[in-house]
Design a protein around this motif. Structure first.
Motif, mmCIF file in Angstrom:
data_model
loop_
_atom_site.group_PDB
_atom_site.id
_atom_site.type_symbol
_atom_site.label_atom_id
_atom_site.label_comp_id
_atom_site.label_asym_id
_atom_site.label_seq_id
_atom_site.Cartn_x
_atom_site.Cartn_y
_atom_site.Cartn_z
ATOM 1 N N ALA A 33 -12.466 11.310 39.141
ATOM 2 C CA ALA A 33 -11.130 11.494 39.632
ATOM 3 C C ALA A 33 -10.144 11.334 38.467
ATOM 4 C CB ALA A 33 -10.595 10.374 40.725
ATOM 5 N N MET A 34 -10.648 10.671 37.421
ATOM 6 C CA MET A 34 -9.688 10.464 36.097
ATOM 7 C C MET A 34 -9.793 11.894 35.315
ATOM 8 S SD MET A 34 -10.951 7.123 34.273
ATOM 9 C CE MET A 34 -11.305 5.690 35.073
ATOM 10 N N ASN A 35 -11.017 12.555 35.447
ATOM 11 C CA ASN A 35 -11.204 13.832 34.662
ATOM 12 C C ASN A 35 -10.513 14.791 35.496
ATOM 13 O OD1 ASN A 35 -12.870 12.521 32.832
ATOM 14 N ND2 ASN A 35 -14.713 13.270 33.958
ATOM 15 N N LEU A 36 -10.118 15.009 36.703
ATOM 16 C CA LEU A 36 -9.497 16.010 37.558
ATOM 17 C C LEU A 36 -8.044 15.756 37.336
ATOM 18 C CD1 LEU A 36 -11.357 15.977 40.701
ATOM 19 C CD2 LEU A 36 -11.300 17.836 39.231
ATOM 20 N N ASN A 37 -7.437 14.576 36.828
ATOM 21 C CA ASN A 37 -6.073 14.578 36.426
ATOM 22 C C ASN A 37 -5.179 15.081 37.570
ATOM 23 O OD1 ASN A 37 -4.299 13.384 34.565
ATOM 24 N ND2 ASN A 37 -3.710 15.152 33.682
ATOM 25 N N LEU A 38 -5.289 14.714 38.705
ATOM 26 C CA LEU A 38 -4.665 15.454 39.752
ATOM 27 C C LEU A 38 -3.200 14.838 40.111
ATOM 28 C CD1 LEU A 38 -7.783 15.393 42.541
ATOM 29 C CD2 LEU A 38 -6.829 17.157 40.978
ATOM 30 N N LEU A 39 -2.437 15.518 40.709
ATOM 31 C CA LEU A 39 -1.236 15.206 41.398
ATOM 32 C C LEU A 39 -1.426 14.456 42.600
ATOM 33 C CD1 LEU A 39 1.162 18.219 40.775
ATOM 34 C CD2 LEU A 39 1.474 16.094 39.458
ATOM 35 N N TYR A 40 -0.443 13.670 43.117
ATOM 36 C CA TYR A 40 -0.516 12.914 44.374
ATOM 37 C C TYR A 40 -0.992 14.164 45.445
ATOM 38 C CZ TYR A 40 0.765 10.174 48.481
ATOM 39 O OH TYR A 40 0.850 9.454 49.492
ATOM 40 N N ARG A 41 -0.266 15.124 45.680
ATOM 41 C CA ARG A 41 -0.433 16.130 46.619
ATOM 42 C C ARG A 41 -1.713 16.826 46.533
ATOM 43 N NH1 ARG A 41 4.222 20.185 44.889
ATOM 44 N NH2 ARG A 41 3.754 20.880 42.609
ATOM 45 N N GLU A 42 -2.189 16.947 45.358
ATOM 46 C CA GLU A 42 -3.597 17.635 45.177
ATOM 47 C C GLU A 42 -4.650 16.977 45.504
ATOM 48 O OE1 GLU A 42 -1.969 20.372 41.457
ATOM 49 O OE2 GLU A 42 -3.296 18.348 40.986
ATOM 50 N N PHE A 43 -4.721 15.709 45.574
ATOM 51 C CA PHE A 43 -5.879 14.548 45.841
ATOM 52 C C PHE A 43 -6.445 15.031 47.109
ATOM 53 C CE2 PHE A 43 -7.928 10.546 46.225
ATOM 54 C CZ PHE A 43 -8.214 10.331 44.833
ATOM 55 N N PRO A 44 -5.974 15.284 48.036
ATOM 56 C CA PRO A 44 -7.064 15.627 49.355
ATOM 57 C C PRO A 44 -7.600 16.951 49.278
ATOM 58 C CG PRO A 44 -4.841 14.760 50.023
ATOM 59 C CD PRO A 44 -4.730 14.980 48.758
#
Length: 322
Positions: A8-19
């Protein structure tokens, strides 16, 4: 996930991108990789009037890979006390991008009337840098319900919608011309002007000097003051006539009554027979103006107040009329 899982850290996502990448398992109470398919979680629109919740959401849709609430409130090693403060430091309140995003999300599931309400909230509470650009971008969905009128030109529809927005703005103590939305001035309707008057009456601020007036009343003034207030706050009907020569303190008593009632967040309407007399009382106006009394009185006449109007509602809600 962002603080504990390396993937998850490596993906460095925004909240809306998480799902798009992870799915929640209610059975195992944990997130796991989305194995197949593609999903986007919709972030619920939050109005600016929600305060810290709005600024939290603003950070979540702009800050990648946050690991905690404290992490969200930290910028350049400095932890802020509020989400609003850090949003300001990140420059998120200096542009209209977040307002456009807020409107764009709402367009997908809100009716035109609700979109206008949201648009008004953004105008009043978010101070967009370019209100006209925001209007032009969302004019079409905001105006959708007005397009049902046959043979109506686009320009007519535009001004009907803007007038409707202006009516609501007036009820909040604002005017659409403050926001420079159009090249021409929008003329206030009678309804809008009345709504602004009502907003004024409901938001009169009592100054400290007037709050001290009840302590300066003489014996006769104090007796009238107590009798009238007892009637008001017992929810009893009553009509009183204060008799006295000029300069004996009638207006002084009226100011004390108005201050006390208004300070308790009730409505008190002050009127007088002339503009000069009205100027002696805070928030006062002539009785002809307040109650729509015709200037030329002949035969059968009545005050021109519609019982469904905001003025009628104001009069019904008034605790005191001087």
């Amino acid at each position: 996930m962002n603080s504990e899982k390396e993937d998850a850290m490596n993906l460095n996502l925004l909240y809306r991108e998480f799902p798009e990448y992870f799915v929640w398992s209610a059975t195992y109470k944990m997130w796991s990789h989305r194995q197949q398919g593609y999903a986007i979680g919709r972030v619920v629109t939050c109005h600016p009037t929600k305060g810290e919740r709005f600024y939290l959401r603003l950070l979540l849709v702009n800050v990648r890979g946050p690991k905690s609430y404290k992490d969200l409130r930290t910028k350049n090693g400095e932890t802020c006390d509020t989400f609003r403060e850090v949003a300001e430091k990140r420059g998120l309140l200096l542009c209209d991008n977040n307002l456009i995003e807020c409107m764009s999300e709402a367009v997908s599931y809100q009716m035109p009337h609700s979109l206008r309400q949201l648009f008004i909230v953004l105008l009043v509470y978010c101070n967009p840098a370019n209100p006209r650009e925001l209007w032009e971008k969302f004019e079409c969905p905001i105006s959708e319900d007005f397009k049902k009128y046959p043979n109506m030109h686009t320009r007519e529809i535009r001004y009907k919608v803007l007038n409707h927005i202006n009516d609501i703005l007036h009820s909040m103590g604002h005017d659409i011309n403050e926001f420079d939305q159009t090249q021409g001035k929008i003329q206030s309707s009678a309804i809008a002007k009345e709504a602004k008057d009502v907003h004024f009456e409901r938001n009169i601020i009592v100054n400290e000097q007037d709050l001290l007036l009840p302590y300066k009343l003489n014996t006769e003034q104090k007796r009238a003051y107590n009798i009238i207030l007892d009637t008001i706050f017992s929810n009893k009907p009553g009509a009183f006539f204060i008799d006295g020569l000029g300069e004996t303190g009638k207006s002084f008593l009226y100011r004390a009554l108005l201050a006390t009632v208004r300070h308790r967040r009730f409505i008190a309407l002050a009127t007088a027979s002339s503009g000069v007399a009205a100027s002696l009382l805070p928030g006062s106006r002539t009785s002809h103006s307040r109650f729509k009394i015709p200037i030329d009185v002949a035969g059968n006449f009545s005050c021109n107040i519609n019982k469904q109007s905001s003025l009628a509602s104001l009069i019904r809600d008034a605790k005191l009329i001087v």
